[in-house]
Design a protein around this motif. Sequence first.
Motif, PDB file in Angstrom:
ATOM      1  N   ILE A  38      -3.061  -9.745  -1.093  1.00 41.63           N
ATOM      2  CA  ILE A  38      -3.226 -10.000   0.335  1.00 41.63           C
ATOM      3  C   ILE A  38      -4.461  -9.253   0.818  1.00 41.63           C
ATOM      4  CG2 ILE A  38      -0.743 -10.303   0.746  1.00 41.63           C
ATOM      5  CD1 ILE A  38      -0.711  -7.434   1.870  1.00 41.63           C
ATOM      6  N   PRO A  39      -4.991  -9.596   1.997  1.00 40.66           N
ATOM      7  CA  PRO A  39      -6.093  -8.811   2.563  1.00 40.66           C
ATOM      8  C   PRO A  39      -5.639  -7.395   2.905  1.00 40.66           C
ATOM      9  CG  PRO A  39      -5.873 -10.930   3.671  1.00 40.66           C
ATOM     10  CD  PRO A  39      -4.653 -10.766   2.823  1.00 40.66           C
ATOM     11  N   ALA A  40      -6.570  -6.463   2.885  1.00 38.78           N
ATOM     12  CA  ALA A  40      -6.262  -5.066   3.210  1.00 38.78           C
ATOM     13  C   ALA A  40      -6.298  -4.858   4.716  1.00 38.78           C
ATOM     14  CB  ALA A  40      -7.238  -4.146   2.500  1.00 38.78           C
ATOM     15  N   THR A  41      -5.423  -5.582   5.427  1.00 42.85           N
ATOM     16  CA  THR A  41      -5.354  -5.493   6.888  1.00 42.85           C
ATOM     17  C   THR A  41      -3.925  -5.168   7.305  1.00 42.85           C
ATOM     18  OG1 THR A  41      -4.829  -7.842   7.164  1.00 42.85           O
ATOM     19  CG2 THR A  41      -7.177  -7.230   7.120  1.00 42.85           C
ATOM     20  N   ALA A  42      -3.794  -4.576   8.483  1.00 47.18           N
ATOM     21  CA  ALA A  42      -2.468  -4.273   9.007  1.00 47.18           C
ATOM     22  C   ALA A  42      -1.678  -5.553   9.245  1.00 47.18           C
ATOM     23  CB  ALA A  42      -2.598  -3.472  10.302  1.00 47.18           C
ATOM     24  N   GLU A  43      -2.347  -6.595   9.697  1.00 41.59           N
ATOM     25  CA  GLU A  43      -1.655  -7.866   9.946  1.00 41.59           C
ATOM     26  C   GLU A  43      -1.032  -8.400   8.665  1.00 41.59           C
ATOM     27  OE1 GLU A  43      -2.526 -12.292  11.886  1.00 41.59           O
ATOM     28  OE2 GLU A  43      -4.198 -10.999  11.270  1.00 41.59           O
ATOM     29  N   ALA A  44      -1.777  -8.352   7.552  1.00 44.47           N
ATOM     30  CA  ALA A  44      -1.251  -8.861   6.289  1.00 44.47           C
ATOM     31  C   ALA A  44      -0.145  -7.959   5.759  1.00 44.47           C
ATOM     32  CB  ALA A  44      -2.385  -8.975   5.267  1.00 44.47           C
ATOM     33  N   PHE A  45      -0.318  -6.655   5.848  1.00 45.37           N
ATOM     34  CA  PHE A  45       0.707  -5.724   5.357  1.00 45.37           C
ATOM     35  C   PHE A  45       1.996  -5.855   6.172  1.00 45.37           C
ATOM     36  CE2 PHE A  45      -2.392  -4.116   2.615  1.00 45.37           C
ATOM     37  CZ  PHE A  45      -1.906  -3.070   1.844  1.00 45.37           C
ATOM     38  N   ALA A  46       1.876  -6.109   7.463  1.00 44.31           N
ATOM     39  CA  ALA A  46       3.067  -6.213   8.314  1.00 44.31           C
ATOM     40  C   ALA A  46       3.933  -7.409   7.946  1.00 44.31           C
ATOM     41  CB  ALA A  46       2.646  -6.298   9.781  1.00 44.31           C
ATOM     42  N   ALA A  47       3.357  -8.388   7.263  1.00 43.02           N
ATOM     43  CA  ALA A  47       4.118  -9.579   6.879  1.00 43.02           C
ATOM     44  C   ALA A  47       4.837  -9.413   5.542  1.00 43.02           C
ATOM     45  CB  ALA A  47       3.180 -10.786   6.813  1.00 43.02           C
ATOM     46  N   VAL A  48       4.616  -8.279   4.862  1.00 41.88           N
ATOM     47  CA  VAL A  48       5.199  -8.065   3.535  1.00 41.88           C
ATOM     48  C   VAL A  48       6.609  -7.494   3.669  1.00 41.88           C
ATOM     49  CG1 VAL A  48       4.950  -6.804   1.356  1.00 41.88           C
ATOM     50  CG2 VAL A  48       2.920  -7.720   2.517  1.00 41.88           C
ATOM     51  N   ASP A  49       7.510  -7.962   2.823  1.00 46.35           N
ATOM     52  CA  ASP A  49       8.865  -7.409   2.779  1.00 46.35           C
ATOM     53  C   ASP A  49       8.796  -5.897   2.599  1.00 46.35           C
ATOM     54  OD1 ASP A  49      11.909  -7.685   2.156  1.00 46.35           O
ATOM     55  OD2 ASP A  49      11.072  -6.563   0.457  1.00 46.35           O
TER      56      ASP A  49
ATOM     57  N   VAL B 262      -8.220   7.182   1.220  1.00 50.11           N
ATOM     58  CA  VAL B 262      -7.109   6.448   1.825  1.00 50.11           C
ATOM     59  C   VAL B 262      -7.344   4.945   1.707  1.00 50.11           C
ATOM     60  CG1 VAL B 262      -5.737   6.135   3.904  1.00 50.11           C
ATOM     61  CG2 VAL B 262      -6.713   8.379   3.392  1.00 50.11           C
ATOM     62  N   ARG B 263      -8.580   4.518   1.943  1.00 57.41           N
ATOM     63  CA  ARG B 263      -8.878   3.086   1.807  1.00 57.41           C
ATOM     64  C   ARG B 263      -8.607   2.606   0.394  1.00 57.41           C
ATOM     65  NH1 ARG B 263     -13.728   4.276   4.920  1.00 57.41           N
ATOM     66  NH2 ARG B 263     -13.509   3.514   7.058  1.00 57.41           N
ATOM     67  N   ARG B 264      -8.914   3.425  -0.610  1.00 61.04           N
ATOM     68  CA  ARG B 264      -8.685   3.033  -1.998  1.00 61.04           C
ATOM     69  C   ARG B 264      -7.190   2.820  -2.256  1.00 61.04           C
ATOM     70  NH1 ARG B 264     -11.627   7.660  -5.052  1.00 61.04           N
ATOM     71  NH2 ARG B 264     -10.404   6.902  -6.828  1.00 61.04           N
ATOM     72  N   MET B 265      -6.350   3.656  -1.653  1.00 61.73           N
ATOM     73  CA  MET B 265      -4.914   3.438  -1.800  1.00 61.73           C
ATOM     74  C   MET B 265      -4.492   2.111  -1.187  1.00 61.73           C
ATOM     75  SD  MET B 265      -2.857   5.521  -3.417  1.00 61.73           S
ATOM     76  CE  MET B 265      -1.277   5.524  -2.606  1.00 61.73           C
ATOM     77  N   VAL B 266      -5.010   1.832   0.006  1.00 59.58           N
ATOM     78  CA  VAL B 266      -4.664   0.573   0.672  1.00 59.58           C
ATOM     79  C   VAL B 266      -5.178  -0.613  -0.138  1.00 59.58           C
ATOM     80  CG1 VAL B 266      -5.058  -0.810   2.745  1.00 59.58           C
ATOM     81  CG2 VAL B 266      -4.559   1.627   2.958  1.00 59.58           C
ATOM     82  N   ARG B 267      -6.409  -0.505  -0.662  1.00 59.66           N
ATOM     83  CA  ARG B 267      -6.960  -1.611  -1.464  1.00 59.66           C
ATOM     84  C   ARG B 267      -6.164  -1.814  -2.751  1.00 59.66           C
ATOM     85  NH1 ARG B 267     -12.209   0.432   0.225  1.00 59.66           N
ATOM     86  NH2 ARG B 267     -12.429   1.498  -1.785  1.00 59.66           N
ATOM     87  N   ARG B 268      -5.731  -0.715  -3.374  1.00 57.56           N
ATOM     88  CA  ARG B 268      -4.897  -0.852  -4.573  1.00 57.56           C
ATOM     89  C   ARG B 268      -3.629  -1.645  -4.258  1.00 57.56           C
ATOM     90  NH1 ARG B 268      -4.576   4.916  -7.859  1.00 57.56           N
ATOM     91  NH2 ARG B 268      -6.738   4.979  -8.590  1.00 57.56           N
ATOM     92  N   MET B 269      -3.002  -1.298  -3.141  1.00 56.40           N
ATOM     93  CA  MET B 269      -1.794  -2.016  -2.761  1.00 56.40           C
ATOM     94  C   MET B 269      -2.098  -3.474  -2.460  1.00 56.40           C
ATOM     95  SD  MET B 269       0.286   0.751  -0.396  1.00 56.40           S
ATOM     96  CE  MET B 269       1.636  -0.413  -0.168  1.00 56.40           C
ATOM     97  N   ALA B 270      -3.178  -3.706  -1.724  1.00 53.68           N
ATOM     98  CA  ALA B 270      -3.537  -5.076  -1.359  1.00 53.68           C
ATOM     99  C   ALA B 270      -3.814  -5.918  -2.602  1.00 53.68           C
ATOM    100  CB  ALA B 270      -4.757  -5.065  -0.437  1.00 53.68           C
ATOM    101  N   THR B 271      -4.475  -5.338  -3.597  1.00 50.94           N
ATOM    102  CA  THR B 271      -4.757  -6.065  -4.838  1.00 50.94           C
ATOM    103  C   THR B 271      -3.473  -6.450  -5.542  1.00 50.94           C
ATOM    104  OG1 THR B 271      -6.879  -4.935  -5.110  1.00 50.94           O
ATOM    105  CG2 THR B 271      -5.894  -5.903  -7.081  1.00 50.94           C
ATOM    106  N   ARG B 272      -2.532  -5.514  -5.621  1.00 47.07           N
ATOM    107  CA  ARG B 272      -1.260  -5.811  -6.272  1.00 47.07           C
ATOM    108  C   ARG B 272      -0.465  -6.861  -5.502  1.00 47.07           C
ATOM    109  NH1 ARG B 272      -2.568  -0.791  -8.036  1.00 47.07           N
ATOM    110  NH2 ARG B 272      -1.731  -0.111 -10.065  1.00 47.07           N
ATOM    111  N   LEU B 273      -0.551  -6.822  -4.190  1.00 48.20           N
ATOM    112  CA  LEU B 273       0.186  -7.774  -3.358  1.00 48.20           C
ATOM    113  C   LEU B 273      -0.544  -9.103  -3.183  1.00 48.20           C
ATOM    114  CD1 LEU B 273       1.303  -5.233  -0.608  1.00 48.20           C
ATOM    115  CD2 LEU B 273       2.834  -6.414  -2.212  1.00 48.20           C
TER     116      LEU B 273
END
Length: 523
Positions: A241-252, A228-239
Amino acid sequence: MTADQTGPVVRTPHGAVRGRYERGVAVFRGIPYAAPPFGPRRFRPPRSPEPWDGVRDAGAFGPTAPKPPYSEAFAPYLSDPVIPGDDCLNLNVWTPEPGPGARLPVLVWLHGGALTRGSSAVPVYDGSAFARDGVVCVSVNYRLGVEGYGLFPDAPPNPGLRDQLAALCWVHETIEAFGGDPGRITLCGQSAGAISAGALLAAPRTQGLVRRAVLQSGPPEVLDREKVRRMVRRMATRLRIPATAEAFAAVDRELLLRTQAEAGRLSSPVLGGPAFGIVVDGDLVPRDPLKALTEGAAARDVELLMGWTRDEYRLWLVPGGLLERVDRLGAVALAGAMARCRAGHEIPRGYRALHPDAGTAEIVGQMVTDHVLRVPLHRLADARPGASYLYEFAWPSRLPGLGACHALELGFVFDTGGVPESKRLAGEGAPQELCDAMHGAWVRFATTGDPGWAAWDATHPVRVFGDGVPHTAYGPRDAEVALWLAAPALPEPPRPSVPRAPGAELAAAMRRLRRSVGTTLRR
C-alpha cells in the motif's frame, strides 16, 4: 455504565465516575481523557471524549492501545496485558482522599515499552502505595507504534505524544476533584516514558503544567525522521500500500500489528536501526528536547530526578542467549556498537582500559548505555545544578544473568515487589527495605522536590540503590562519561550505494548482527 453503588464518585469535565475503595485508598480506572482514536480520528491528534450522562463505572482498567505481543524471548520477563476495545485513551487515578480541598502532590506515570508496547494496566504500576503515602498517582495509556508514532505526509506527527499532552492537561484541569494539587504535578516515566516526559518538559505548550519530573532510564531525545519513515516504508512495502495515513487507516488492525512486528524485528536498543519514536515536528516538538533543556530555554524551574540501572543492557542481551552471541561475534559486535554510537576507536580502547576483565558483550552494552543514556543525563544535570538529583539502581536480579537490568527498579519505585509480575524480572527475595528506601525517595521528591540526598553539583553525587543501605557515590560514571566528552562524535556514515563502496564491509557485518538479533527477538 452500571456502577457499584458503594464506591466514591468524582465529577470530571465529561461526566461523573465511580471508583472503588481498595486497601484504604480510592481507585478510579479506565477514565477516558480523549475520544477513541479510530475511524475518522485515526492517526489524528486526540479529541475530547463525548460527555456521558449518569455515573460511569470506573472499576476496571480500560482498553489498552493496539500493540504486538513481546517475542517468546522477552515474554517470560515482561508483563503486557491486552484489554480489547477502541476507547484506549484512558487513565487511572489512585488517591487517599477524593474530593477538593486535600491538594495533595500528584505523580503522573508514563509507561515504557519502546513506544510500541506496554500499558497502564501492568500490575507493577499499581499506584496504591503512592496513594497510601499521600501522593495522588495517575497512570496513562497512549497510542503506540505506527498508530502513535508513524510519520506520514497526510497526518500530523507524534499523535502518541499529543495523547500524553492531552492526558496531562486533563490532570491539570481535573485532579483537584480527586484530592490532588494541580500546582504540584510530577511527570514521571521510565524508558520510552522517560523519553516522552523529557520531550513534554521541553515543549512550549506544557509550560506551567509540570512542577517536577522523574526520568528513569530514558533521556530527552528525538529520532531522525528518516529512521521513522523507513519503518513506515517497510510496513507499506509488506502491505503493498502507499505509505500514507489514509492507506494505513484502511488496513485491518491485527494485520497492521503483525506487519509492524515483522518490520521492526531488526531494530535493537543496542544496534539501533529504523524505529518508531518522537520527531521534531515544528509544533509540539519545535526542536531537540535535550538541547532545549540544557540550553535553559524550557522548564527552567522544574526539579529533576534522573537515573539508570547499573546493567541496563542485560535486559536487551540476556533473553534468548544474545549476550553469548555478542561475545562470540567479538570484533563484529564491537564495530556495530561503534557505528551505532558514531564512536572512534579511542572509545572502546578507553573502556577496555577501565574494565580490563570485561567481555565484549559487557563492553558493547556499557558503551551503548553510556552513549544513549548516561552521557545525556549527565549533560542535563550539569545544565541544572542544584535542581537535579541522580541515582543508580544497582541491586542485581535473583534471576541468572540479568544483573541490575533495565526496568528492574520499577517494582521498587512502586513498592510492588511482591506481585508476580515484578518477580518475573527480580526473582524471589527482593528486599522490602530497598523497596521502602526507593519508593520513599520518589514520594519525598513528588512532595517536596528533595528525594533525600545532595543535589547535583561539581562533586557529581549519585545515590546508589543496591545491596545494603543506599549510599551516595561521587562521580561513579565520570571516567566513562569523560571518554565521550573528550572524543567528538563521528558523522553518520553514508549508506553505501554499490557493494564495494567504503564502509560496505561494516554495513554487511551490521546486517548480519541485526539478523542475529532479529532471530532472537522472534523466538
